[in-house]
Design a protein around this motif. Structure first.
Motif, short mmCIF file in Angstrom:
data_model
loop_
_atom_site.label_atom_id
_atom_site.label_comp_id
_atom_site.label_asym_id
_atom_site.label_seq_id
_atom_site.Cartn_x
_atom_site.Cartn_y
_atom_site.Cartn_z
N ALA A 259 -15.82 1.55 -2.52
CA ALA A 259 -14.73 1.05 -1.79
C ALA A 259 -13.49 1.73 -2.18
N ILE A 260 -13.34 1.66 -3.67
CA ILE A 260 -12.31 2.09 -4.21
C ILE A 260 -12.18 3.47 -3.90
N LEU A 261 -13.07 4.19 -3.95
CA LEU A 261 -13.03 5.77 -3.60
C LEU A 261 -12.71 5.77 -2.06
N ALA A 262 -13.19 5.24 -1.34
CA ALA A 262 -12.63 5.17 0.09
C ALA A 262 -11.37 4.80 0.35
N ARG A 263 -10.78 3.89 -0.25
CA ARG A 263 -9.21 3.70 -0.28
C ARG A 263 -8.46 4.65 -0.82
N GLU A 264 -8.66 5.26 -2.01
CA GLU A 264 -8.11 6.45 -2.44
C GLU A 264 -8.11 7.64 -1.47
N HIS A 265 -9.31 7.78 -0.97
CA HIS A 265 -9.30 8.89 0.14
C HIS A 265 -8.46 8.66 1.29
N SER A 266 -8.76 7.44 1.77
CA SER A 266 -8.03 7.05 3.01
C SER A 266 -6.43 6.90 3.25
N TYR A 267 -5.99 6.34 1.95
CA TYR A 267 -4.41 6.21 1.87
C TYR A 267 -4.06 6.52 0.54
N GLY A 268 -4.63 6.46 -0.38
CA GLY A 268 -4.12 6.63 -1.69
C GLY A 268 -3.79 8.22 -1.79
N ARG A 269 -4.46 9.21 -1.01
CA ARG A 269 -3.88 10.52 -0.78
C ARG A 269 -2.56 10.45 -0.74
N TYR A 270 -2.24 9.58 0.39
CA TYR A 270 -0.92 9.81 1.17
C TYR A 270 0.19 8.76 0.63
N THR A 271 -0.15 8.04 -0.59
CA THR A 271 0.70 7.05 -1.03
C THR A 271 0.99 7.28 -2.61
N HIS A 272 -0.29 7.70 -3.12
CA HIS A 272 -0.11 8.00 -4.77
C HIS A 272 1.02 9.00 -5.00
N PRO A 273 0.77 9.96 -4.18
CA PRO A 273 1.91 11.07 -4.76
C PRO A 273 3.27 10.51 -4.45
N VAL A 274 3.53 9.72 -3.96
CA VAL A 274 5.13 9.00 -3.54
C VAL A 274 5.34 8.03 -4.41
N PHE A 275 4.38 6.97 -4.26
CA PHE A 275 4.83 5.74 -4.90
C PHE A 275 4.33 5.32 -6.21
N SER A 276 3.21 6.08 -6.84
CA SER A 276 2.62 5.84 -8.03
C SER A 276 3.85 6.40 -9.26
N ARG A 277 3.75 5.87 -10.39
CA ARG A 277 4.46 6.16 -11.56
C ARG A 277 4.16 7.55 -12.18
N GLU A 278 3.09 8.03 -12.02
CA GLU A 278 2.45 9.30 -12.44
C GLU A 278 2.78 10.45 -11.47
N GLY A 279 2.68 10.10 -9.91
CA GLY A 279 2.59 11.11 -8.95
C GLY A 279 1.11 11.76 -9.04
N GLY A 280 1.17 13.02 -8.20
CA GLY A 280 0.02 13.37 -7.98
C GLY A 280 -1.14 12.75 -7.27
N TRP A 281 -2.41 13.58 -7.32
CA TRP A 281 -3.33 12.71 -6.40
C TRP A 281 -3.80 11.63 -7.19
N PRO A 282 -4.49 10.72 -6.57
CA PRO A 282 -5.44 9.60 -7.39
C PRO A 282 -6.44 10.73 -8.37
N ALA A 283 -6.54 9.83 -9.62
CA ALA A 283 -7.18 10.58 -10.59
C ALA A 283 -8.56 10.74 -10.27
N LYS A 284 -9.15 9.72 -9.78
CA LYS A 284 -10.68 9.52 -9.52
C LYS A 284 -11.08 10.33 -8.23
N LEU A 285 -9.99 10.44 -7.31
CA LEU A 285 -10.26 11.32 -6.16
C LEU A 285 -10.43 12.68 -6.34
N GLU A 286 -9.26 13.01 -7.22
CA GLU A 286 -9.22 14.41 -7.76
C GLU A 286 -10.59 14.95 -8.58
N ARG A 287 -11.21 14.17 -9.38
CA ARG A 287 -12.43 14.44 -10.07
C ARG A 287 -13.36 14.63 -8.93
#
Length: 492
Positions: A259-287
């Motif tokens: 479920a964590i991977l599904a969330r990162e795929h479904s909306y983390g891809r569109y929010t993490h690069p903008v709203f996270s402190r570190e930016g870029g793709w979610p690390a788990k999804l990138e791996r």
């Protein structure tokens, strides 16, 4: 409020602030529409074709009832009635979108449509005259066909094209529009379009969604920075991007990781690069994408890499978080051959989406009712990105068009209760709520069969008569009292 009603609300909500169903002071209520879904006038003046104009006219079979948005609600001519409805509801704001090919027929700022420019000026001025704030979306799926012919959202140059368009809109309307949405629901224009081929521009390609994903983020960031650098010092407005988030809940404890991977795929891809402190793709999804791409024979990850400069350029390009939410899904590890769902389209990982048998279905295939999902989604955002201001920019219910639309009233009550829980119990900074939609409109591939409107639109009437449903009265009373505790004399 009677003691009996107090007890009922307490039991339903299960909260310590029993009886206090008021929204915070300054909380904003509004309603939304989008250009292609309501404007009509597809060839008025010098307007050029959008991808939805082109595809629905070329192949009527792509829409379930064979219709298109050529006339829709005819809001191009009836915008004053739209504003009148907003006033009847008591809306604090009205969210609408600008049609890129209406304002800029050549797609580039080499030519501006004076009629298109005038139309949006008139609508904005009419809203302000009635003390209703205009909230403007720059892009709600109606890409100029001219740009699709050049590759559309798969062409990296589109980030510059979009920034140029945004600059034009800011320069025309920024003196009066203080809240902007750059792009509406990139998961739809990327994942649903490229994974299913069902929506315009109907280009199905297994790698298209991820390419589109990166380009959309860069386009949003460029448009945000154009405003921040050139217009914010003068107009002091706010800009963000609206993400569609289907709450994804683990079907069992064993499914938490998937479920964590599904969330990162479904909306983390569109929010993490903008709203996270570190930016870029979610690390788990990138791996995960690096691993699956290697197994599939790719020489590099299918998830396009960001440069360090791009990560910094995209990171922090927001003034609030805009959330569109309608429905939820259960998530579990799938078996080989099981299909993904329309809204998530996770084809690279063994993830299966289901609905709970207790969830009621709306009038379209993807829509299921799970009020708790919106609170859980808000809390996920708070956990991921801290105390960011959250603006709910779409939420609503679809049915077959009943005038006494009790199911829609119940949906709004139940979802707004969960929003209150998020605010009062979870201390989330939710600052506003937007009902979708102010009126029935062209609901994409559902055509005119699916109804989301607080107001019924008679599409058989050349005048496109608008009539308030029971839900319109309910929503107007919520706004009037800034509360779900509506006096019984106010309820229908």
């Amino acid at each position: 409020m009677s003691i009996k009603r107090v007890l009922v609300f307490c039991l339903v909500l299960g909260v310590c602030w029993c009886g206090n169903l008021d929204f915070p002071p300054g909380f904003k209520f509004g309603a939304a529409t989008s250009a292609y879904q309501i404007e009509g006038a597809w060839n008025a003046s010098d307007k050029h074709l959008s991808v939805w104009d082109f595809d629905t006219q070329s192949d009527p079979k792509m829409v379930r009832d064979g219709n298109n948005g050529d006339t829709a609600c005819d809001s191009y001519n009836l915008y004053k009635r739209d504003v009148e409805m907003a006033k009847e509801l008591g809306l604090h704001f009205y969210r609408f979108s600008i049609s890129w090919p209406r304002l800029m027929p050549a797609s580039f700022p080499i030519r501006i449509s004076e009629d298109g420019k005038r139309y949006y000026n008139d609508l904005i001025d009419e809203l302000l005259k009635n003390n209703i704030e205009p909230i403007v979306t720059l892009y709600h799926w109606d890409l100029p066909q001219r740009l699709q012919n050049l590759g559309g959202w798969a062409n990296p140059l589109i980030a510059d094209w979009f920034a140029d368009y945004a600059r034009v809109a800011y320069s025309f309307y920024g003196d009066r529009v203080k809240t902007w949405i750059t792009i509406n629901e990139p998961i739809v224009i990327c994942d649903v379009v490229y994974n299913t081929g069902l929506l315009a521009p109907r280009v199905q390609h297994e790698d298209g969604a991820l390419i589109c994903n990166k380009n959309v983020l860069l386009a949003h960031a460029k448009a945000w920075r154009v405003y921040d650098e050139e217009f914010k010092p003068k107009y002091h407005g706010k800009v963000s991007m609206a993400n569609q988030m289907v709450w994804l809940e683990a079907a069992s404890k064993e499914d938490e990781d998937i479920a964590i991977l599904a969330r990162e795929h479904s909306y983390g891809r569109y929010t993490h690069p903008v709203f996270s402190r570190e930016g870029g793709w979610p690390a788990k999804l990138e791996r995960a994408y690096a691993d699956i791409s290697k197994k599939q024979g790719y020489l590099r990850s299918k998830l396009p890499a960001f440069t360090k400069k791009e990560i910094e350029y995209i990171r922090g390009t927001y003034d609030f978080l805009a959330l569109n939410h309608y429905t939820s899904r259960k998530v579990r590890k799938g078996s080989p051959g099981e299909s993904a769902t329309l809204f998530t389209g996770i084809y690279d990982f063994d993830i299966k989406f289901e609905v709970d048998e207790s969830w009621k279905n709306g009038s379209t295939s993807w829509f299921y009712v799970y009020p708790e999902g919106i609170r859980k989604q808000i809390n996920w955002l708070k956990q991921q990105y801290g105390d960011v201001e959250i603006f709910i920019t779409e939420n609503g219910y679809c049915d077959d068009g009943d005038m006494v639309d009790d199911n829609r009233v119940e949906y709004y009550k139940d979802y707004l209760k969960q929003v209150l829980l998020a605010i009062k119990e979870d201390k989330a900074k939710v600052i506003g709520y937007t009902a979708w939609s102010m009126m029935d409109n062209f609901e994409w591939i559902d055509g005119y069969q699916t109804k989301f409107g607080l107001y019924k639109v008679d599409f058989d009437d050349p005048e496109r008569t608008r009539t308030p449903r029971k839900s319109a009265k309910f929503y107007a009373d919520v706004i009037k009292h800034n509360s779900l505790d509506i006096p019984e004399s106010q309820e229908l």
